[in-house]
Design a protein around this motif. Sequence first.
Motif, PDB file in Angstrom:
ATOM      1  N   VAL A  75       5.876  -3.329 -11.473  1.00  0.00           N
ATOM      2  CA  VAL A  75       4.772  -3.827 -12.286  1.00  0.00           C
ATOM      3  C   VAL A  75       3.488  -3.067 -11.980  1.00  0.00           C
ATOM      4  CG1 VAL A  75       5.684  -6.123 -12.592  1.00  0.00           C
ATOM      5  CG2 VAL A  75       4.383  -5.595 -10.539  1.00  0.00           C
ATOM      6  N   ALA A  76       3.607  -1.837 -11.446  1.00  0.00           N
ATOM      7  CA  ALA A  76       2.420  -1.145 -10.973  1.00  0.00           C
ATOM      8  C   ALA A  76       1.405  -0.916 -12.086  1.00  0.00           C
ATOM      9  CB  ALA A  76       2.819   0.183 -10.378  1.00  0.00           C
ATOM     10  N   VAL A  77       0.135  -1.113 -11.752  1.00  0.00           N
ATOM     11  CA  VAL A  77      -0.954  -0.746 -12.645  1.00  0.00           C
ATOM     12  C   VAL A  77      -1.562   0.514 -12.045  1.00  0.00           C
ATOM     13  CG1 VAL A  77      -3.208  -1.396 -13.476  1.00  0.00           C
ATOM     14  CG2 VAL A  77      -1.388  -3.084 -13.408  1.00  0.00           C
ATOM     15  N   LEU A  78      -1.596   1.597 -12.822  1.00  0.00           N
ATOM     16  CA  LEU A  78      -2.058   2.873 -12.273  1.00  0.00           C
ATOM     17  C   LEU A  78      -3.532   3.060 -12.555  1.00  0.00           C
ATOM     18  CD1 LEU A  78       0.844   4.909 -13.880  1.00  0.00           C
ATOM     19  CD2 LEU A  78       0.703   4.233 -11.476  1.00  0.00           C
ATOM     20  N   LYS A  79      -4.264   3.516 -11.555  1.00  0.00           N
ATOM     21  CA  LYS A  79      -5.675   3.803 -11.777  1.00  0.00           C
ATOM     22  C   LYS A  79      -5.798   5.208 -12.342  1.00  0.00           C
ATOM     23  CE  LYS A  79     -10.217   3.472  -9.941  1.00  0.00           C
ATOM     24  NZ  LYS A  79     -11.126   3.465  -8.847  1.00  0.00           N
ATOM     25  N   MET A  80      -6.467   5.347 -13.495  1.00  0.00           N
ATOM     26  CA  MET A  80      -6.612   6.651 -14.125  1.00  0.00           C
ATOM     27  C   MET A  80      -8.064   7.108 -13.934  1.00  0.00           C
ATOM     28  SD  MET A  80      -3.490   6.789 -15.075  1.00  0.00           S
ATOM     29  CE  MET A  80      -3.382   8.273 -16.064  1.00  0.00           C
ATOM     30  N   GLU A  85       6.888  -4.691   1.773  1.00  0.00           N
ATOM     31  CA  GLU A  85       5.449  -4.834   1.952  1.00  0.00           C
ATOM     32  C   GLU A  85       4.688  -3.915   0.990  1.00  0.00           C
ATOM     33  OE1 GLU A  85       3.807  -3.539   5.638  1.00  0.00           O
ATOM     34  OE2 GLU A  85       2.581  -5.337   5.814  1.00  0.00           O
ATOM     35  N   ALA A  86       5.197  -2.673   0.851  1.00  0.00           N
ATOM     36  CA  ALA A  86       4.546  -1.718  -0.041  1.00  0.00           C
ATOM     37  C   ALA A  86       4.583  -2.245  -1.482  1.00  0.00           C
ATOM     38  CB  ALA A  86       5.240  -0.362   0.045  1.00  0.00           C
ATOM     39  N   LYS A  87       5.781  -2.759  -1.895  1.00  0.00           N
ATOM     40  CA  LYS A  87       5.918  -3.325  -3.234  1.00  0.00           C
ATOM     41  C   LYS A  87       4.924  -4.478  -3.426  1.00  0.00           C
ATOM     42  CE  LYS A  87       9.482  -1.528  -5.369  1.00  0.00           C
ATOM     43  NZ  LYS A  87       9.319  -0.947  -6.611  1.00  0.00           N
ATOM     44  N   TYR A  88       4.864  -5.318  -2.406  1.00  0.00           N
ATOM     45  CA  TYR A  88       4.032  -6.508  -2.493  1.00  0.00           C
ATOM     46  C   TYR A  88       2.559  -6.131  -2.659  1.00  0.00           C
ATOM     47  CZ  TYR A  88       1.502 -10.681  -1.102  1.00  0.00           C
ATOM     48  OH  TYR A  88       0.636 -11.720  -1.070  1.00  0.00           O
ATOM     49  N   SER A  89       2.099  -5.147  -1.841  1.00  0.00           N
ATOM     50  CA  SER A  89       0.678  -4.826  -1.939  1.00  0.00           C
ATOM     51  C   SER A  89       0.378  -4.160  -3.276  1.00  0.00           C
ATOM     52  CB  SER A  89       0.226  -3.971  -0.755  1.00  0.00           C
ATOM     53  OG  SER A  89       0.930  -2.779  -0.732  1.00  0.00           O
ATOM     54  N   GLU A  90       1.387  -3.433  -3.806  1.00  0.00           N
ATOM     55  CA  GLU A  90       1.251  -2.853  -5.136  1.00  0.00           C
ATOM     56  C   GLU A  90       1.034  -3.976  -6.170  1.00  0.00           C
ATOM     57  OE1 GLU A  90       4.719  -0.756  -6.935  1.00  0.00           O
ATOM     58  OE2 GLU A  90       3.847   0.948  -5.849  1.00  0.00           O
ATOM     59  N   ALA A  91       1.866  -5.013  -6.048  1.00  0.00           N
ATOM     60  CA  ALA A  91       1.783  -6.128  -6.987  1.00  0.00           C
ATOM     61  C   ALA A  91       0.444  -6.840  -6.861  1.00  0.00           C
ATOM     62  CB  ALA A  91       2.935  -7.105  -6.746  1.00  0.00           C
ATOM     63  N   VAL A  92      -0.023  -6.999  -5.607  1.00  0.00           N
ATOM     64  CA  VAL A  92      -1.304  -7.676  -5.391  1.00  0.00           C
ATOM     65  C   VAL A  92      -2.434  -6.875  -6.033  1.00  0.00           C
ATOM     66  CG1 VAL A  92      -3.000  -8.283  -3.637  1.00  0.00           C
ATOM     67  CG2 VAL A  92      -0.607  -8.906  -3.319  1.00  0.00           C
ATOM     68  N   GLU A  93      -2.382  -5.552  -5.844  1.00  0.00           N
ATOM     69  CA  GLU A  93      -3.411  -4.691  -6.438  1.00  0.00           C
ATOM     70  C   GLU A  93      -3.403  -4.848  -7.967  1.00  0.00           C
ATOM     71  OE1 GLU A  93      -5.887  -2.917  -5.106  1.00  0.00           O
ATOM     72  OE2 GLU A  93      -5.201  -3.977  -3.310  1.00  0.00           O
ATOM     73  N   SER A  94      -2.188  -4.846  -8.532  1.00  0.00           N
ATOM     74  CA  SER A  94      -2.075  -4.977  -9.976  1.00  0.00           C
ATOM     75  C   SER A  94      -2.646  -6.301 -10.447  1.00  0.00           C
ATOM     76  CB  SER A  94      -0.608  -4.882 -10.399  1.00  0.00           C
ATOM     77  OG  SER A  94      -0.070  -3.666  -9.955  1.00  0.00           O
ATOM     78  N   ASN A 122      -9.385  -9.429 -13.254  1.00  0.00           N
ATOM     79  CA  ASN A 122     -10.790  -9.073 -13.394  1.00  0.00           C
ATOM     80  C   ASN A 122     -11.294  -9.475 -14.796  1.00  0.00           C
ATOM     81  OD1 ASN A 122     -13.223  -7.780 -13.748  1.00  0.00           O
ATOM     82  ND2 ASN A 122     -12.597  -5.974 -12.569  1.00  0.00           N
ATOM     83  N   PRO A 123     -12.312 -10.358 -14.849  1.00  0.00           N
ATOM     84  CA  PRO A 123     -12.767 -10.854 -16.160  1.00  0.00           C
ATOM     85  C   PRO A 123     -13.452  -9.778 -17.011  1.00  0.00           C
ATOM     86  CG  PRO A 123     -14.175 -11.676 -14.415  1.00  0.00           C
ATOM     87  CD  PRO A 123     -13.049 -10.964 -13.739  1.00  0.00           C
ATOM     88  N   ASN A 124     -13.853  -8.660 -16.421  1.00  0.00           N
ATOM     89  CA  ASN A 124     -14.550  -7.621 -17.176  1.00  0.00           C
ATOM     90  C   ASN A 124     -13.604  -6.738 -17.988  1.00  0.00           C
ATOM     91  OD1 ASN A 124     -17.056  -8.302 -16.241  1.00  0.00           O
ATOM     92  ND2 ASN A 124     -16.881  -6.997 -14.424  1.00  0.00           N
ATOM     93  N   MET A 125     -12.272  -6.980 -17.837  1.00  0.00           N
ATOM     94  CA  MET A 125     -11.329  -6.034 -18.400  1.00  0.00           C
ATOM     95  C   MET A 125     -11.283  -6.087 -19.921  1.00  0.00           C
ATOM     96  SD  MET A 125     -10.037  -4.096 -16.284  1.00  0.00           S
ATOM     97  CE  MET A 125      -9.940  -3.970 -14.497  1.00  0.00           C
ATOM     98  N   LYS A 171      -4.965  -8.034  -9.091  1.00  0.00           N
ATOM     99  CA  LYS A 171      -6.430  -7.990  -9.000  1.00  0.00           C
ATOM    100  C   LYS A 171      -7.017  -7.390 -10.266  1.00  0.00           C
ATOM    101  CE  LYS A 171      -7.284  -7.590  -4.081  1.00  0.00           C
ATOM    102  NZ  LYS A 171      -7.363  -6.522  -3.088  1.00  0.00           N
ATOM    103  N   VAL A 172      -6.379  -6.285 -10.725  1.00  0.00           N
ATOM    104  CA  VAL A 172      -6.863  -5.620 -11.930  1.00  0.00           C
ATOM    105  C   VAL A 172      -6.760  -6.577 -13.115  1.00  0.00           C
ATOM    106  CG1 VAL A 172      -6.390  -3.771 -13.568  1.00  0.00           C
ATOM    107  CG2 VAL A 172      -6.334  -3.314 -11.100  1.00  0.00           C
TER     108      VAL A 172
END
Lengths: 279, 181
Positions: A240-245, A152-161, A167-170, A163-164
């Motif tokens: 595949v984590a995307v880290l927020k800096m 579940e933790a892995k999955y929510s990590e992937a979902v968060e990534s 995002n069309p503003n990226m 989302k990033v």
Amino acid sequence: MNTKEYIESGIIESYVLGMTSEEERLEFEQACASYPEVKAAREAFEIALENQALATAVAPPPQLKGLVMEALSIEAKEETKVVKMPAVPPANVVVMDPNKRLRFVAAAAVVLFLISSGLNFYYFNQYKSATALYDNLVKENTEVASNYKKIEAKYSEAVESMKVLQNPNMVVVKMAGSEVATSPDPSSLATIYWDAATKDVYLMVNKMPAPKTTEEQYQLWALVDGVPVDAGVFDIQNGVAVLKMKNIPKAQAFAVTLEKRGGSPTPHLEQLYVLGKVS
Amino acid sequence: MGTAITYTEQELVALLKNKDQNAFGYLYERYSGALYSSIVQIVDQQELANDVLQEVFVNIWRRIETYDAAKGRLYTWMLNIARNASIDLLRSKGFQNSKKNASIPENVDDGTLGTAFQPDANNIGLKKAVQQLKEEHRILIDLAYFKGYTHEEIAEITKTPLGTVKTRIRSALTQMRSLLS
């Protein structure tokens, strides 16, 4: 436990007035049992509350007492009602001579004892195997639950990534080792996702060597008008984590150096791994 | 209280656990006013408050075996029974309807809906202490204690973060302690 702080936290009033969660309630009862000063503070508040309630009591209508006492005596009667057993018809008694009777009783006792021992043994074995089975099931259940949590933790990590990434503003900035002549690992690659609206910076590590010791950590820099600005430190993570800096309002380029754990105030350029210009 | 019998709390509890009807008579004389005042602070219609008081004493009778002196004083235990019974009534369908029929505007901390009480329910017991709190604290205690909402529900109603609700309630409660003593 800092009992003074605990006493002044409002927990006493919450507990006495019945406003705690189950967890807080158990913790407080434990604290009362272990710390006399907590219990004393609880009692002091209870007494203050009680005295205040007695002093400002509102007498109920006088006829109510009769009704209440009547209701209680009905309760009392219902509780004392005895369930009468039906009379047992006398058993047919076979008269035996005392000697014979004694032998019969002894034999019966032995037979009953043997049957009872046999049953005891049988039920004990049943009980043992049921207990073992139960223990096993509990163990398996715990394992399944912990696996599920990890997934579940892995999955929510992937979902968060995701989302990033969606995002069309990226603004995407590729940082490559090949852009740096002196990179310790020219095949290194990492990507910046920079939200043009909020200016939040996200980092995805595509390929970077793990630091040789845990004393070292990668640090992200934003180059703002030629000056490197710290954008946060990170560890290489699997998946595949995307880290927020850190949030960076303005930058012309991003770069990653290897620094001591916790980061440095200025980058060590001989440890510059990757660099990417904002296009 | 013609006959001046008094019991220590321990003696009283022992007699109550024995279902001694005289002890219940004494309990009623001593505590019915305090409990009634806690009920009318929540249930503001006299006839309903009378019913709740009767129900509370029947519940004390039925559940006295479960009272554990290590966890608090007898009055505290009874007060919680009275509060729970009052809030149960407050949330029952019948009460909600009777309130609608009275067609008096909803007000978060107005204690005078329906058949108003004399004296004013705002002027007795805990409510009196609550009246001295700051507005934002008063509303929270009103919702949490007198209306029986959970912290989560209050966060929803007041559009305030749950953590803030918890902190403010705790802080309001500690202020109430100093107002009581």
